[in-house]
Motif scaffolding. Structure first.
Motif, PDB file in Angstrom:
ATOM      1  N   GLY A  51       0.782  -1.211  -0.021  1.00  0.00           N
ATOM      2  CA  GLY A  51      -0.029  -0.115   0.037  1.00  0.00           C
ATOM      3  C   GLY A  51       0.907   1.216   0.149  1.00  0.00           C
ATOM      4  N   GLN A  52       2.044   1.198  -0.182  1.00  0.00           N
ATOM      5  CA  GLN A  52       3.042   2.506   0.069  1.00  0.00           C
ATOM      6  C   GLN A  52       3.665   2.578  -1.481  1.00  0.00           C
ATOM      7  N   PRO A  53       3.725   3.726  -2.047  1.00  0.00           N
ATOM      8  CA  PRO A  53       4.587   3.989  -3.290  1.00  0.00           C
ATOM      9  C   PRO A  53       6.112   3.622  -2.890  1.00  0.00           C
ATOM     10  N   ALA A  54       6.579   2.754  -3.822  1.00  0.00           N
ATOM     11  CA  ALA A  54       7.957   2.293  -3.714  1.00  0.00           C
ATOM     12  C   ALA A  54       8.554   1.887  -4.978  1.00  0.00           C
ATOM     13  N   SER A  55       9.930   2.270  -4.991  1.00  0.00           N
ATOM     14  CA  SER A  55      10.604   1.985  -6.427  1.00  0.00           C
ATOM     15  C   SER A  55      12.091   1.758  -5.827  1.00  0.00           C
ATOM     16  N   LEU A  56      12.614   0.603  -6.619  1.00  0.00           N
ATOM     17  CA  LEU A  56      13.884   0.144  -6.132  1.00  0.00           C
ATOM     18  C   LEU A  56      14.733   0.323  -7.299  1.00  0.00           C
ATOM     19  N   VAL A  72       8.063  -0.730  -8.765  1.00  0.00           N
ATOM     20  CA  VAL A  72       8.728  -0.022  -9.634  1.00  0.00           C
ATOM     21  C   VAL A  72      10.241  -0.639  -9.469  1.00  0.00           C
ATOM     22  N   VAL A  73      10.929  -1.331 -10.436  1.00  0.00           N
ATOM     23  CA  VAL A  73      12.119  -1.975 -10.247  1.00  0.00           C
ATOM     24  C   VAL A  73      13.087  -1.575 -11.437  1.00  0.00           C
ATOM     25  N   VAL A  74      14.061  -0.720 -11.272  1.00  0.00           N
ATOM     26  CA  VAL A  74      14.968  -0.275 -12.126  1.00  0.00           C
ATOM     27  C   VAL A  74      16.337  -0.783 -11.796  1.00  0.00           C
ATOM     28  N   GLY A  81      17.909 -13.768  -8.611  1.00  0.00           N
ATOM     29  CA  GLY A  81      16.640 -13.890  -8.073  1.00  0.00           C
ATOM     30  C   GLY A  81      15.575 -13.371  -8.947  1.00  0.00           C
ATOM     31  N   ASP A  82      14.350 -13.869  -8.477  1.00  0.00           N
ATOM     32  CA  ASP A  82      13.171 -13.529  -9.157  1.00  0.00           C
ATOM     33  C   ASP A  82      12.720 -11.911  -8.921  1.00  0.00           C
ATOM     34  N   VAL A  83      12.263 -11.344  -9.723  1.00  0.00           N
ATOM     35  CA  VAL A  83      11.512  -9.698  -9.736  1.00  0.00           C
ATOM     36  C   VAL A  83      10.165  -9.770 -10.043  1.00  0.00           C
ATOM     37  N   TYR A  84       9.657  -9.214  -8.942  1.00  0.00           N
ATOM     38  CA  TYR A  84       8.106  -9.181  -9.219  1.00  0.00           C
ATOM     39  C   TYR A  84       7.571  -7.642  -8.990  1.00  0.00           C
ATOM     40  N   ALA A  85       7.306  -7.140 -10.249  1.00  0.00           N
ATOM     41  CA  ALA A  85       7.193  -5.491 -10.313  1.00  0.00           C
ATOM     42  C   ALA A  85       5.561  -5.564 -10.516  1.00  0.00           C
ATOM     43  N   SER A  86       4.835  -5.013  -9.675  1.00  0.00           N
ATOM     44  CA  SER A  86       3.467  -4.662 -10.163  1.00  0.00           C
ATOM     45  C   SER A  86       3.135  -3.701 -10.920  1.00  0.00           C
ATOM     46  N   GLU A  87       4.058  -2.666 -11.424  1.00  0.00           N
ATOM     47  CA  GLU A  87       3.964  -1.702 -12.224  1.00  0.00           C
ATOM     48  C   GLU A  87       4.819  -1.646 -13.411  1.00  0.00           C
TER      49      GLU A  87
END
Length: 146
Positions: A51-56, A72-74, A81-87
Motif C-alpha cells: 500500500g505504499q509507493p515504492a521504487s527500487l 517499480v524496479v530499475v 533472483g526473481d523480480v516481481y514488479a506490480s507496475e
C-alpha cells in the motif's frame, strides 16, 4: 490546522529516500517504501511495504542475491533472483539478471541480459485460471465418488 492525507503521495521519477552505498553489504531481508537506491550488495529479499509507493533502483556496481518485490524496479547492476514488479520493470544497459521477471510493463535497453523468463502479470492469472477444472467437471467428479 494539520491536514491528514489517507492516500500516500506518489513518488517522483528518480526519487531517492534511502541509499545503500557501495561499501555496504547487508545480509538479511529488507522491507522498504519510497525510493531505494542500491550501490552496495544485498543478500536477502527486498520487499516493498504493502500500500505504499515504492521504487527500487539497482546501480551499475550494485548487486542483489534474493527476491525483489516492488511496484517499480530499475536494474542496472547484477541480480540473482526473481523480480516481481506490480507496475514497471526497467532493465538498463548494464543489467545482468538471473531469474524470472514478473511484470506489467517492461523496458529493456540494448546490452541488458536476462537469464530467465519474462512473465506478464496477466499471463500468470490466465495460467492459474486455466489450471483449475471447470465447475461442472468438479461436480461430475464428486458425483462419481458417491
Amino acid at each position: 490546522m494539520f491536514k491528514t492525507n489517507s492516500k500516500p503521495a506518489p513518488l517522483r521519477e528518480g526519487q531517492v529516500d534511502t541509499m545503500i552505498g557501495s561499501q555496504v553489504v547487508i545480509r538479511g531481508d529488507l522491507q522498504f517504501s519510497g525510493g531505494l537506491y542500491i550501490e552496495g550488495r544485498i543478500i536477502g529479499k527486498l520487499i516493498a511495504a504493502d500500500g505504499q509507493p515504492a521504487s527500487l533502483t539497482l546501480a551499475e556496481n550494485g548487486s542483489i542475491e534474493g527476491e525483489v518485490r516492488a511496484p517499480v524496479v530499475v536494474i542496472n547492476g547484477t541480480l540473482h533472483g526473481d523480480v516481481y514488479a506490480s507496475e514497471r520493470v526497467e532493465l538498463a544497459s548494464k543489467a545482468r539478471v538471473e531469474g524470472n521477471v514478473h511484470y506489467k510493463v517492461v523496458e529493456m535497453t540494448a546490452g541488458s541480459q536476462l537469464t530467465g523468463r519474462l512473465i506478464h502479470a496477466d499471463a500468470q492469472h490466465a495460467d492459474a485460471a486455466a489450471a483449475l477444472p471447470p465447475p461442472e467437471a468438479a461436480i461430475t467428479a464428486a458425483a462419481l465418488v458417491d
